[in-house]
Design a protein around this motif. Sequence first.
Motif, short mmCIF file in Angstrom:
data_model
loop_
_atom_site.label_atom_id
_atom_site.label_comp_id
_atom_site.label_asym_id
_atom_site.label_seq_id
_atom_site.Cartn_x
_atom_site.Cartn_y
_atom_site.Cartn_z
N ILE A 1 -33.37 -26.20 -20.25
CA ILE A 1 -32.01 -26.74 -20.38
C ILE A 1 -31.09 -26.16 -19.31
O ILE A 1 -30.27 -26.88 -18.72
N GLN A 2 -31.22 -24.88 -19.01
CA GLN A 2 -30.39 -24.27 -17.97
C GLN A 2 -30.70 -24.85 -16.60
O GLN A 2 -29.79 -25.13 -15.81
N SER A 3 -31.99 -25.07 -16.30
CA SER A 3 -32.33 -25.64 -15.00
C SER A 3 -31.88 -27.09 -14.88
O SER A 3 -31.44 -27.52 -13.82
N THR B 1 -39.00 -21.11 -27.47
CA THR B 1 -37.54 -21.22 -27.42
C THR B 1 -37.00 -20.73 -26.09
O THR B 1 -36.03 -21.29 -25.57
N SER B 2 -37.60 -19.69 -25.52
CA SER B 2 -37.12 -19.22 -24.22
C SER B 2 -37.45 -20.23 -23.12
O SER B 2 -36.66 -20.42 -22.19
N ASP B 3 -38.60 -20.91 -23.25
CA ASP B 3 -38.93 -21.96 -22.30
C ASP B 3 -37.96 -23.13 -22.41
O ASP B 3 -37.54 -23.72 -21.41
N ALA B 4 -37.59 -23.47 -23.64
CA ALA B 4 -36.64 -24.56 -23.85
C ALA B 4 -35.27 -24.21 -23.27
O ALA B 4 -34.62 -25.04 -22.63
N LYS B 5 -34.83 -22.97 -23.49
CA LYS B 5 -33.54 -22.55 -22.93
C LYS B 5 -33.57 -22.56 -21.41
O LYS B 5 -32.61 -22.98 -20.76
N LEU B 6 -34.67 -22.11 -20.84
CA LEU B 6 -34.81 -22.11 -19.39
C LEU B 6 -34.80 -23.54 -18.84
O LEU B 6 -34.18 -23.82 -17.81
#
Length: 114
Positions: free
Chosen positions: A12-14, A5-10
Motif C-alpha cells: 500500500i505504501q509503494s 500484514t507487513s507485506d500488505a502495508k509495504l
Amino acid sequence: MPKATSDAKLLIQSLGKAYAATPTNLKIIDLYMVFAVATALIQVVYMGVVGSFPFNSFLSGILSCIGTAVLAVCLRIQVNKDNKEFKDLPPERAFADFVLCNLVLHLVIMNFLG
C-alpha cells in the motif's frame, strides 16, 4: 501472519508513492471514474431497497454509469504520457473521441428508456 500484514502495508505504501507521482490530469480522470462507479453502486443499493419497478430506467442508469467509466478508462489510457502506444495521438483528439463516444452512448441510453 505478521509477515502478510507487513507485506500488505509495504504494498500500500509503494502504491501510494507511485500514485503521488501521477500527473494531475490523470488523477482527475481517476476521480471521475470513481464517481461513475459509486453512482452505479448507489443505484444498485437503491434498487435493492426500493425495488426495480421501472426496470428499463434502472438498466439505463447502470449502463450509463458503467459505460461512462469504461470510456473514461479509454481516455486515461490515451492521455497517459507514459503509454507509448498512443504517443502520436494529441490529448485534444482523445478528449474529442471521449465526448463523441459519450454522446453516442447517452443517445442509445435515452432510446432504451423508451
